[in-house]
Design a protein around this motif. Structure first.
Motif, PDB file in Angstrom:
ATOM      1  N   THR A 176       9.677   2.786   2.962  1.00 27.46           N
ATOM      2  CA  THR A 176      10.686   3.744   1.961  1.00 27.46           C
ATOM      3  C   THR A 176       9.595   3.772   0.797  1.00 27.46           C
ATOM      4  OG1 THR A 176      12.213   2.162   1.368  1.00 27.46           O
ATOM      5  CG2 THR A 176      12.810   4.011   2.265  1.00 27.46           C
ATOM      6  N   SER A 177       9.090   2.566   1.205  1.00 24.94           N
ATOM      7  CA  SER A 177       7.791   2.179  -0.630  1.00 24.94           C
ATOM      8  C   SER A 177       7.319   1.180   0.340  1.00 24.94           C
ATOM      9  CB  SER A 177       8.564   1.853  -1.530  1.00 24.94           C
ATOM     10  OG  SER A 177       9.234   0.489  -1.205  1.00 24.94           O
ATOM     11  N   CYS A 178       6.092   0.565  -0.237  1.00 26.23           N
ATOM     12  CA  CYS A 178       4.899  -0.657   0.119  1.00 26.23           C
ATOM     13  C   CYS A 178       6.023  -1.940  -0.485  1.00 26.23           C
ATOM     14  CB  CYS A 178       3.837  -0.639  -1.043  1.00 26.23           C
ATOM     15  SG  CYS A 178       2.501  -2.025  -0.784  1.00 26.23           S
ATOM     16  N   THR A 179       7.078  -1.865  -1.288  1.00 25.13           N
ATOM     17  CA  THR A 179       7.399  -3.010  -1.558  1.00 25.13           C
ATOM     18  C   THR A 179       8.334  -3.240  -0.681  1.00 25.13           C
ATOM     19  OG1 THR A 179       8.025  -1.827  -4.331  1.00 25.13           O
ATOM     20  CG2 THR A 179       8.942  -4.010  -3.197  1.00 25.13           C
ATOM     21  N   ASP A 180       9.657  -1.931  -0.039  1.00 18.18           N
ATOM     22  CA  ASP A 180       9.716  -2.273   1.296  1.00 18.18           C
ATOM     23  C   ASP A 180       9.007  -3.073   2.430  1.00 18.18           C
ATOM     24  OD1 ASP A 180      12.578  -1.654   0.376  1.00 18.18           O
ATOM     25  OD2 ASP A 180      12.872  -0.045   1.464  1.00 18.18           O
ATOM     26  N   GLU A 212      -2.069  -8.096   4.276  1.00 19.12           N
ATOM     27  CA  GLU A 212      -2.404  -7.592   3.538  1.00 19.12           C
ATOM     28  C   GLU A 212      -1.945  -6.899   2.316  1.00 19.12           C
ATOM     29  OE1 GLU A 212      -6.457  -6.164   4.472  1.00 19.12           O
ATOM     30  OE2 GLU A 212      -5.655  -6.557   6.589  1.00 19.12           O
ATOM     31  N   ASP A 213      -1.785  -6.598   1.270  1.00 15.98           N
ATOM     32  CA  ASP A 213      -1.696  -5.958   0.243  1.00 15.98           C
ATOM     33  C   ASP A 213      -2.173  -4.246   0.322  1.00 15.98           C
ATOM     34  OD1 ASP A 213      -0.695  -4.077  -1.858  1.00 15.98           O
ATOM     35  OD2 ASP A 213       0.729  -5.545  -2.796  1.00 15.98           O
ATOM     36  N   ALA A 214      -2.248  -3.556   0.822  1.00 14.22           N
ATOM     37  CA  ALA A 214      -3.059  -2.130   0.983  1.00 14.22           C
ATOM     38  C   ALA A 214      -2.525  -1.223   0.580  1.00 14.22           C
ATOM     39  CB  ALA A 214      -3.257  -2.630   2.685  1.00 14.22           C
ATOM     40  N   ALA A 215      -1.426  -1.446  -0.885  1.00 17.72           N
ATOM     41  CA  ALA A 215      -1.485  -0.335  -1.569  1.00 17.72           C
ATOM     42  C   ALA A 215      -2.019   0.610  -1.874  1.00 17.72           C
ATOM     43  CB  ALA A 215      -0.125  -0.697  -2.757  1.00 17.72           C
ATOM     44  N   GLN A 216      -2.899   0.261  -1.882  1.00 20.07           N
ATOM     45  CA  GLN A 216      -4.221   1.076  -2.308  1.00 20.07           C
ATOM     46  C   GLN A 216      -5.559   1.198  -1.274  1.00 20.07           C
ATOM     47  OE1 GLN A 216      -5.399  -0.545  -6.367  1.00 20.07           O
ATOM     48  NE2 GLN A 216      -2.881  -0.790  -6.671  1.00 20.07           N
ATOM     49  N   ALA A 217      -5.204   1.281  -0.481  1.00 21.35           N
ATOM     50  CA  ALA A 217      -6.725   0.475   0.672  1.00 21.35           C
ATOM     51  C   ALA A 217      -6.777   1.102   1.617  1.00 21.35           C
ATOM     52  CB  ALA A 217      -6.362  -0.380   0.748  1.00 21.35           C
ATOM     53  N   PHE A 223       1.201  -0.444   2.912  1.00 21.94           N
ATOM     54  CA  PHE A 223       0.991   0.473   2.448  1.00 21.94           C
ATOM     55  C   PHE A 223       1.901   0.932   1.583  1.00 21.94           C
ATOM     56  CE2 PHE A 223      -1.975  -0.020   6.306  1.00 21.94           C
ATOM     57  CZ  PHE A 223      -3.291  -0.233   5.358  1.00 21.94           C
ATOM     58  N   SER A 224       0.781   2.204   0.681  1.00 19.56           N
ATOM     59  CA  SER A 224       2.011   3.208  -0.620  1.00 19.56           C
ATOM     60  C   SER A 224       1.553   4.502  -0.257  1.00 19.56           C
ATOM     61  CB  SER A 224       1.759   1.873  -1.912  1.00 19.56           C
ATOM     62  OG  SER A 224       2.728   3.186  -2.609  1.00 19.56           O
ATOM     63  N   PHE A 225       2.497   5.033  -0.448  1.00 18.89           N
ATOM     64  CA  PHE A 225       2.360   6.385  -0.719  1.00 18.89           C
ATOM     65  C   PHE A 225       3.171   7.045  -1.466  1.00 18.89           C
ATOM     66  CE2 PHE A 225       2.477   5.354   4.149  1.00 18.89           C
ATOM     67  CZ  PHE A 225       0.814   5.176   4.356  1.00 18.89           C
ATOM     68  N   THR A 232       0.802   8.483  -6.525  1.00 23.71           N
ATOM     69  CA  THR A 232      -0.191   7.664  -7.365  1.00 23.71           C
ATOM     70  C   THR A 232      -0.929   7.790  -6.512  1.00 23.71           C
ATOM     71  OG1 THR A 232       0.552   5.619  -7.455  1.00 23.71           O
ATOM     72  CG2 THR A 232       1.153   6.363  -9.851  1.00 23.71           C
ATOM     73  N   LYS A 233      -1.214   8.066  -5.265  1.00 25.85           N
ATOM     74  CA  LYS A 233      -1.703   7.126  -4.118  1.00 25.85           C
ATOM     75  C   LYS A 233      -2.858   7.670  -4.025  1.00 25.85           C
ATOM     76  CE  LYS A 233      -0.319   2.346  -4.951  1.00 25.85           C
ATOM     77  NZ  LYS A 233       0.523   2.983  -5.114  1.00 25.85           N
ATOM     78  N   ASN A 234      -3.944   7.857  -3.217  1.00 27.13           N
ATOM     79  CA  ASN A 234      -4.628   8.673  -1.929  1.00 27.13           C
ATOM     80  C   ASN A 234      -3.749   9.524  -1.696  1.00 27.13           C
ATOM     81  OD1 ASN A 234      -6.877   6.822  -3.282  1.00 27.13           O
ATOM     82  ND2 ASN A 234      -8.083   7.113  -1.769  1.00 27.13           N
ATOM     83  N   HIS A 271      -3.867  -1.641 -16.578  1.00 27.59           N
ATOM     84  CA  HIS A 271      -2.874  -1.608 -15.665  1.00 27.59           C
ATOM     85  C   HIS A 271      -2.088  -2.898 -15.562  1.00 27.59           C
ATOM     86  CE1 HIS A 271      -3.035  -0.500 -10.871  1.00 27.59           C
ATOM     87  NE2 HIS A 271      -2.633  -0.494 -11.412  1.00 27.59           N
ATOM     88  N   TYR A 272      -2.484  -3.629 -14.560  1.00 27.47           N
ATOM     89  CA  TYR A 272      -1.613  -4.950 -14.319  1.00 27.47           C
ATOM     90  C   TYR A 272      -1.287  -5.893 -15.732  1.00 27.47           C
ATOM     91  CZ  TYR A 272      -1.522  -3.644  -9.645  1.00 27.47           C
ATOM     92  OH  TYR A 272      -1.366  -2.689  -8.686  1.00 27.47           O
ATOM     93  N   LEU A 273      -0.250  -6.590 -16.357  1.00 29.83           N
ATOM     94  CA  LEU A 273       0.145  -7.699 -17.046  1.00 29.83           C
ATOM     95  C   LEU A 273      -0.296  -8.642 -15.992  1.00 29.83           C
ATOM     96  CD1 LEU A 273       2.817  -5.724 -19.221  1.00 29.83           C
ATOM     97  CD2 LEU A 273      -0.068  -6.033 -19.287  1.00 29.83           C
TER      98      LEU A 273
HETATM   99  C1  LIG Z   1      -0.608  -3.617  -5.608  1.00 33.14           C
HETATM  100  C2  LIG Z   1       0.186  -3.751  -5.572  1.00 33.14           C
HETATM  101  N1  LIG Z   1       1.007  -3.924  -4.394  1.00 33.14           N
HETATM  102  C3  LIG Z   1       2.415  -3.202  -4.194  1.00 33.14           C
HETATM  103  C4  LIG Z   1       3.181  -1.719  -4.920  1.00 33.14           C
HETATM  104  C5  LIG Z   1       4.254  -1.078  -4.757  1.00 33.14           C
HETATM  105  O1  LIG Z   1       3.980   0.071  -3.660  1.00 33.14           O
HETATM  106  P1  LIG Z   1       5.858   1.206  -3.773  1.00 33.14           P
HETATM  107  O2  LIG Z   1       5.592   1.656  -5.148  1.00 33.14           O
HETATM  108  O3  LIG Z   1       4.930   1.876  -2.637  1.00 33.14           O
HETATM  109  O4  LIG Z   1       6.478   0.209  -3.301  1.00 33.14           O
HETATM  110  C6  LIG Z   1       1.867  -0.886  -6.017  1.00 33.14           C
HETATM  111  C7  LIG Z   1       1.973   0.025  -6.579  1.00 33.14           C
HETATM  112  O5  LIG Z   1       1.225   0.461  -7.320  1.00 33.14           O
HETATM  113  C8  LIG Z   1       0.529  -1.860  -5.477  1.00 33.14           C
HETATM  114  O6  LIG Z   1       0.250  -1.506  -6.720  1.00 33.14           O
END
Ligand SMILES: Cc1ncc(COP(=O)(O)O)c(C=O)c1O
Length: 376
Positions: free
Chosen positions: A53-57, A151-156, A175-177, A180-182, A319-321
């Motif tokens: 359901t998310s890249c976080t998951d 690999e955190d390939a959320a954007q990749a 991966f993330s869908f 905001t992703k491609n 972007h990130y802090l």
């Molecule tokens: C590097 C990175 N990892 C993980 C995530 C989390 O992705 P998601 O929103 O699909 O859980 C993001 C979200 O943009 C991200 O930039």
């Protein structure tokens, strides 16, 4: 107003959602889920894919699969999204933050080995802006010390390292869908499994700790509670939406790369004059045009640039802090200063980037940036 992001719809999303609903099997792991997973397995050679359901998951699944326990250490870049760290913190891990490279937000592979102790369990490289980390160097360190790589390939999505698809190199990848992703599914993600030892357990964790997937394949005659897990799989409605996007992946990538190149060509003369940074694509990496950013000289300059663009109805975003300085983790961080990460946190600004952004809009944005730099 030119938005920072505008989700692109291919036109087939609702048709496939209706189709999914009409099958009367709307929960997860149905026809569309299998279609999406097979696509990624075949195109990129991932051994097994599971939609989430998310890249976080997907990252949480990876943390469970790596058997991360309280006291284990996990090395991640500090310049990343909260989820990269959170998934492992939930398992009780201590996060050891690594700095970025001086010229790129990605983790500095040269600085990883010094961070390894006998408690290090996982390294999580994040492919920032869809541009590869130096995976050969990272895999060499990981193999030498018997450490997992996630690999955190959320954007990749659809990006490569020395010809290898990102997400296919580490033992596991996420991966993330997110919209905001491609390619998008509203909220959505995927775990890709490259080490076959994880496949059996991953399916169980995915299905709330049960062997339901085996049952539906007819491999066992009843299913029950066999392990830990959660409800990580998305419904067929999400998978149907994603399928409409996947079908258009090549067109989406082509268009985004054109936009990215136009930004680059219109700004390339600025760095020499004004000291700003443009995105760098190392020789070993491809560009999937997930993001176009510039790196300002300092935080004041960046705030002024964002304000200048906003006055002209253009949304740009920092972007990130740095996570090592975050409210939640700063007291748990070991106190090391991470100057490159902090510089990207202070100075990086992302420009609008989406499929429907028009060439004339890109030109207008770059003109405004040039005008801004003429006056400072
Ligand atoms: C590097 C990175 N990892 C993980 C995530 C989390 O992705 P998601 O929103 O699909 O859980 C993001 C979200 O943009 C991200 O930039």
């Amino acid at each position: 107003m030119i938005d920072f992001n505008r989700p692109f719809l291919t036109g087939k999303e609702t048709e496939y959602i209706v189709e999914a609903v009409q099958t009367k099997k709307i929960s997860g792991n149905g026809i569309f889920t299998k279609r999406c997973q097979s696509f990624f397995e075949q195109r990129y050679g991932f051994k097994k894919c599971l939609l989430t359901t998310s890249c976080t998951d997907a990252l949480e699944m990876a943390a469970i699969l790596c058997d991360v326990k309280p006291g284990d250490e996990v090395i991640i870049p500090s310049y990343t999204f909260v989820s990269t760290a959170l998934a492992f913190v939930r398992q009780g891990a201590k996060i050891v933050f690594a700095d970025s490279m001086p010229n790129h937000p990605n983790i500095d592979a040269d600085k990883i080995e010094d961070l390894i102790t006998d408690r290090t369990k996982v390294i999580v490289p994040v492919h920032y802006a869809g541009v590869a980390c130096d995976m050969d160097a990272i895999m060499e360190i990981a193999n030498k010390h018997s450490i997992w790589v996630v690999e955190d390939a959320a954007q990749a999505v659809d990006s490569y390292y020395k010809g290898k698809p990102l997400g296919s190199i580490g033992h596991l990848s996420a991966f993330s869908f997110h919209e905001t992703k491609n390619i998008i599914a509203g909220e959505g993600g995927m775990l890709a499994i490259n080490d076959e030892r994880f496949i059996h357990r991953a399916e169980i964790i995915w299905e709330k700790g049960t062997n339901r997937a085996e049952f539906f394949r007819g491999e066992v005659n009843k299913y029950g509670w066999v392990d830990t897990g959660s409800s990580f799989l998305p419904s067929e409605v999400i998978a149907a939406f994603l399928w409409a996007q996947i079908e258009n992946l090549d067109d989406i990538q082509r268009k985004r790369k054109e936009i990215w190149q136009l930004y680059y060509d219109n700004l390339v003369s600025l760095p020499a004059i004004k000291g700003i940074g443009l995105p760098i694509i190392p020789n070993y990496a491809t560009n999937n045009a997930h993001m176009f950013y510039i790196v300002c000289n300092n935080i004041e300059e960046r705030s002024a640039l964002i304000a200048h663009l906003k006055e002209n109805n253009i949304q740009a975003a920092f972007h990130y802090l740095s996570l090592h300085n975050s409210e939640y983790y700063k007291d748990k961080h070991d106190g090391r200063v991470l100057p490159d990460c902090d510089r990207f946190a202070d100075c990086l600004v992302r420009l609008p980037m989406f499929y429907e952004l028009k060439p004339e809009e890109v030109v207008a944005i770059t003109e405004l940036i040039r005008e801004f730099y003429k006056n400072i």
